[in-house]
Design an enzyme around this catalytic site. Structure first.
Site, short mmCIF file in Angstrom:
data_model
loop_
_atom_site.label_atom_id
_atom_site.label_comp_id
_atom_site.label_asym_id
_atom_site.label_seq_id
_atom_site.Cartn_x
_atom_site.Cartn_y
_atom_site.Cartn_z
N ASP A 325 0.80 -1.22 0.00
CA ASP A 325 0.00 0.00 0.00
C ASP A 325 0.84 1.28 0.00
O ASP A 325 1.44 1.65 1.00
CB ASP A 325 -0.97 0.03 1.21
CG ASP A 325 -2.18 0.92 0.96
OD1 ASP A 325 -2.97 1.13 1.90
OD2 ASP A 325 -2.33 1.41 -0.18
N LYS A 374 -8.09 -1.23 3.36
CA LYS A 374 -7.43 0.08 3.46
C LYS A 374 -7.45 0.59 4.90
O LYS A 374 -6.49 1.17 5.38
CB LYS A 374 -8.16 1.07 2.55
CG LYS A 374 -7.51 2.41 2.37
CD LYS A 374 -6.22 2.38 1.61
CE LYS A 374 -6.36 2.17 0.14
NZ LYS A 374 -5.06 2.34 -0.57
N LYS A 415 -8.16 14.46 -3.76
CA LYS A 415 -8.56 13.97 -2.44
C LYS A 415 -8.50 15.08 -1.41
O LYS A 415 -7.56 15.89 -1.40
CB LYS A 415 -7.61 12.85 -2.02
CG LYS A 415 -7.85 12.31 -0.64
CD LYS A 415 -6.85 11.25 -0.28
CE LYS A 415 -5.47 11.83 -0.05
NZ LYS A 415 -4.45 10.81 0.18
N LYS A 498 2.53 2.06 3.34
CA LYS A 498 1.78 2.26 4.57
C LYS A 498 1.92 1.09 5.53
O LYS A 498 1.93 1.25 6.75
CB LYS A 498 0.28 2.38 4.25
CG LYS A 498 -0.20 3.64 3.61
CD LYS A 498 -1.71 3.67 3.81
CE LYS A 498 -2.46 4.55 2.85
NZ LYS A 498 -2.32 4.28 1.44
N1 LIG Z 1 -2.53 8.03 -3.73
C1 LIG Z 1 -2.95 6.94 -4.39
O1 LIG Z 1 -3.39 7.01 -5.51
C2 LIG Z 1 -2.84 5.62 -3.70
C3 LIG Z 1 -2.21 5.54 -2.46
C4 LIG Z 1 -2.11 4.29 -1.85
C5 LIG Z 1 -2.61 3.16 -2.48
N2 LIG Z 1 -3.22 3.30 -3.69
C6 LIG Z 1 -3.76 2.09 -4.29
O2 LIG Z 1 -3.29 1.99 -5.64
C7 LIG Z 1 -4.28 1.30 -6.40
C8 LIG Z 1 -4.53 2.08 -7.68
O3 LIG Z 1 -5.00 3.35 -7.37
P1 LIG Z 1 -5.65 4.17 -8.59
O4 LIG Z 1 -6.06 5.50 -8.05
O5 LIG Z 1 -4.77 4.11 -9.78
O6 LIG Z 1 -6.95 3.30 -8.85
P2 LIG Z 1 -7.77 3.10 -10.22
O7 LIG Z 1 -9.06 2.48 -9.81
O8 LIG Z 1 -7.78 4.34 -11.00
O9 LIG Z 1 -6.89 2.05 -11.04
C9 LIG Z 1 -6.94 0.68 -10.76
C10 LIG Z 1 -6.91 -0.05 -12.09
O10 LIG Z 1 -6.81 -1.44 -11.84
C11 LIG Z 1 -7.60 -2.11 -12.79
N3 LIG Z 1 -7.80 -3.46 -12.27
C12 LIG Z 1 -8.64 -3.88 -11.30
N4 LIG Z 1 -8.49 -5.21 -11.10
C13 LIG Z 1 -7.51 -5.62 -11.95
C14 LIG Z 1 -6.88 -6.86 -12.22
N5 LIG Z 1 -7.24 -7.97 -11.58
N6 LIG Z 1 -5.89 -6.91 -13.16
C15 LIG Z 1 -5.52 -5.79 -13.82
N7 LIG Z 1 -6.09 -4.57 -13.63
C16 LIG Z 1 -7.06 -4.51 -12.69
C17 LIG Z 1 -8.82 -1.24 -12.95
O11 LIG Z 1 -9.48 -1.49 -14.20
C18 LIG Z 1 -8.21 0.16 -12.92
O12 LIG Z 1 -7.87 0.60 -14.21
C19 LIG Z 1 -5.51 1.16 -5.52
O13 LIG Z 1 -5.56 -0.13 -4.94
C20 LIG Z 1 -5.27 2.17 -4.42
O14 LIG Z 1 -5.87 1.82 -3.18
C21 LIG Z 1 -3.37 4.48 -4.31
O1 LIG Z 2 -1.64 7.25 1.38
P1 LIG Z 2 -2.80 7.96 2.00
O2 LIG Z 2 -3.03 9.35 1.43
O3 LIG Z 2 -2.77 7.92 3.49
O4 LIG Z 2 -4.10 7.05 1.66
C1 LIG Z 2 -4.90 7.27 0.54
C2 LIG Z 2 -6.29 7.31 1.10
O5 LIG Z 2 -6.37 8.47 1.90
C3 LIG Z 2 -7.28 7.37 -0.03
O6 LIG Z 2 -8.59 7.39 0.51
C4 LIG Z 2 -7.13 6.12 -0.89
O7 LIG Z 2 -8.06 6.20 -1.92
C5 LIG Z 2 -5.76 6.04 -1.47
O8 LIG Z 2 -5.66 4.77 -2.11
C6 LIG Z 2 -4.69 6.14 -0.42
O9 LIG Z 2 -4.61 4.93 0.28
#
Ligand SMILES: NC(=O)c1ccc[n+]([C@@H]2O[C@H](COP(=O)([O-])OP(=O)(O)OC[C@H]3O[C@@H](n4cnc5c(N)ncnc54)[C@H](O)[C@@H]3O)[C@@H](O)[C@H]2O)c1
Ligand SMILES: O=P([O-])([O-])O[C@@H]1[C@@H](O)[C@H](O)[C@@H](O)[C@H](O)[C@@H]1O
Length: 542
Positions: A325, A374, A415, A498
């Site tokens: 994460d 999460k 966000k 995280k």
């Molecule tokens: N700041 C951040 O953006 C942040 C921080 C921490 C964690 N994350 C994690 O990162 C991940 C991606 O975030 P995001 O904002 O890009 O999300 P998003 O929903 O825009 O992108 C996720 C992508 O994964 C694809 N997907 C889902 N299941 C799949 C599979 N089995 N195989 C291949 N592709 C698949 C979806 O179609 C989508 O395009 C999430 O799990 C989120 O919790 C994001």
């Molecule tokens: O890294 P961070 O900003 O604490 O956590 C974020 C969360 O606040 C948000 O809700 C979630 O969508 C992102 O995936 C990410 O996990």
């Protein structure tokens, strides 16, 4: 459907990768440079503590001698993202293209140029030492401490259950400025994610409408493992790569149930995949396939991809894994603020951590099982700092900690995070860390612009770790074992994560300053430099 192209790099037109001209060399009898390697004899100094009969402690300084060996050749490296068509995947891809081409674009606030802000490796520095003549600190770019891959040289590709090309997906993500998007549109239109595996029960039902780019089969199978392995090999061959790093930036999955006989050992996990067990998640299947291709696998989401069987599988194959994460915004700040408060002797008693966002990640997290994954990763981040301070906290005592995430489509990737930190201070006083209006700490950011540099750091550091080997020395200087890799679980990646995964039985460190110090000082050790102590005795003893 367009052929599965991926962004090339300088490689595609035959250019050599951006090489690292050594910015510095270490002049020491303990550091030997050859064309191929940096060989270092390093003394690791720690303090062992014995408990005495009368309940006191005896501290014993300890020295352990290690040899480190660093391969100097920077390999041709590829990054394959699972979830490539998502907000993070499209944003990091566009960012690498923009940096490689040195793009600038207009915004309301004036022109902006491509950069790697938010990347520890590309955007921060470390103190090399003190200028011998002026006694001033000499700081160098973090990227230059070891011969690391440059992100501009990464070949980028990956998978998505959505078949949308990367340019359309970038529009869907609504993260980047149109004046930038138009400049990378052509290149990204030609990029189409490889079909992926989709087991509906693991992500929110509201994701189903994206799932139009699938490898047949709705539960784990050896065929899925073999297809993903082939995808990795094909990508490596297509770009003439030496290495591939695979990273999960797909949707957050629900936790997989830990079941004896299913995912508790490496053998049972392979049997469970062969038998199509419904508790084997897509992310674990990708991890197994990557391990079998000796491609380091990093989990950027909070689910328990690395069930015990997956960790054992990585250990058995001497392969690297890391997670979980991305620690991008609210939690990164929390792990710094809580570290500061508790280490200042301020007794933090409650943390209210709320955020809302409107991107697809937020949509997926609006489903309880995915939110629960999460919630766990966002809640455990203060544990190590609380447990380390037995002056403030009795055993088992812990601040109240609430995590709330709400899906509000209108704000998109932008966000809004609101935090309140409430603490006891001297003589019955209280301190509330809040914004000027005394409501809470307000932190607004495009989530994907915070996560994308972390995706790059995780790849660059994981790749670097594949070129570092170590062995311990007996005190008589005789090597006690052949050179080997660091442990399969790359806890060195914790600064970007995280819920840092650590080798079984080892402590989890969440404090941001400690995480960065570990990363910095391990890389310093690989060129024979002691940890930066910040004692600056040279400025105090004269
Ligand atoms: N700041 C951040 O953006 C942040 C921080 C921490 C964690 N994350 C994690 O990162 C991940 C991606 O975030 P995001 O904002 O890009 O999300 P998003 O929903 O825009 O992108 C996720 C992508 O994964 C694809 N997907 C889902 N299941 C799949 C599979 N089995 N195989 C291949 N592709 C698949 C979806 O179609 C989508 O395009 C999430 O799990 C989120 O919790 C994001
Ligand atoms: O890294 P961070 O900003 O604490 O956590 C974020 C969360 O606040 C948000 O809700 C979630 O969508 C992102 O995936 C990410 O996990």
């Amino acid at each position: 459907m367009a052929p599965h192209a991926e962004v090339g790099t300088g490689f595609s037109d035959g250019n050599a990768p951006t090489t690292n001209k050594d910015l510095f060399t270490v002049n020491s009898p303990n550091v030997v440079y050859t064309d191929k390697e940096i060989n270092t004899k390093y003394t690791y100094r720690t303090t062992l503590v014995n408990e005495t009969a009368d309940g006191k402690f005896e501290a014993v300084p300890k020295e352990t001698l290690y040899d480190f060996k660093v391969e100097r050749k920077v390999p041709k490296t590829g990054m394959m993202l699972i979830g490539w068509g998502g907000n993070n995947g499209t944003t990091v891809t566009a960012g690498i293209i923009a940096n490689r081409r040195g793009l600038t674009w207009d915004t309301r606030e004036g022109p902006r140029a491509a950069n790697y802000y938010g990347s520890v490796v590309m955007g921060s520095t470390m103190k090399l030492g003190t200028n011998a003549k002026t006694a001033k600190d000499v700081n160098i770019p973090f990227h230059d401490v070891l011969p690391m891959v440059h992100p501009n040289d990464l070949a980028v590709g990956g998978w998505d259950i959505s078949g949308m090309n990367l340019s359309a997906a970038m529009d869907r993500a609504a993260v980047l400025e149109p004046t930038l998007k138009v400049q990378v549109k052509k290149e990204m239109t030609e990029m189409v994610p490889l079909p992926s595996i989709y087991y509906p029960d693991f992500i929110a039902a509201n994701q189903e409408d994206r799932a139009d780019n699938l490898i047949p089969g709705s539960k784990a199978s050896l065929a899925h493992v073999e297809q993903i392995r082939k995808d990795i090999r094909d990508f490596k061959a297509k770009h003439n790569l030496d290495k591939v790093i695979v990273q999960w930036t797909a949707n957050t999955e629900r936790f997989a149930e830990l079941l004896p006989g299913v995912n508790d050992t490496a053998d049972n996990l392979m049997k469970a995949i062969e038998n199509g067990h419904e508790e084997v998640s897509p992310s674990t299947v990708f991890a197994v396939a990557s391990i079998l291709e000796n491609a380091p696998f990093i989990n950027g989401s909070p689910q328990n991809t690395f069930v015990p069987g997956a960790i054992e599988f990585a250990e058995k194959h001497n392969a690297f894994i890391g997670g979980d994460d991305f620690k991008s915004g609210q939690t990164k700040m929390k792990s710094a603020l809580v570290d500061f408060m508790i280490n200042a002797g301020i007794k933090l008693t409650s943390i209210a951590s709320y955020n809302h966002l409107g991107n697809n990640d937020g949509k997926n997290l609006s489903s309880h099982k995915q939110f629960r994954s999460k919630e766990i990763s966002k809640s455990n981040v203060v544990d190590d700092m609380v447990e380390a301070n037995t002056v403030l906290y009795k055993e088992g005592e812990h601040p109240d900690h609430t995590v709330v995430i709400k899906y509000m489509p209108a704000v998109g990737d932008n966000k809004r995070a609101l935090d309140e930190y409430y603490a006891e201070i001297f003589m019955g006083g209280h301190q509330t860390i809040s914004s000027p209006d005394d409501s809470s700490l307000f932190n607004v950011c495009e989530d994907s612009l915070l996560a994308s540099p972390l995706i790059i750091d995780l790849v660059l550091i994981a790749e670097m770790m594949t070129r570092i080997q170590w062995r311990a020395q007996a005190t008589d200087g005789a090597a006690t074992k052949d050179f080997g890799n660091f442990h399969s679980v790359l806890s060195i990646l914790s600064y970007m994560l995280k819920a840092p995964l650590t080798p079984p039985g080892t402590p989890v460190i969440n404090a941001l300053a400690k995480q960065r110090a570990a990363l910095t000082n391990i890389f310093r050790a690989c060129v024979g430099l002691q940890p930066e102590s910040d004692m600056t005795l040279e400025h105090k003893l004269f």
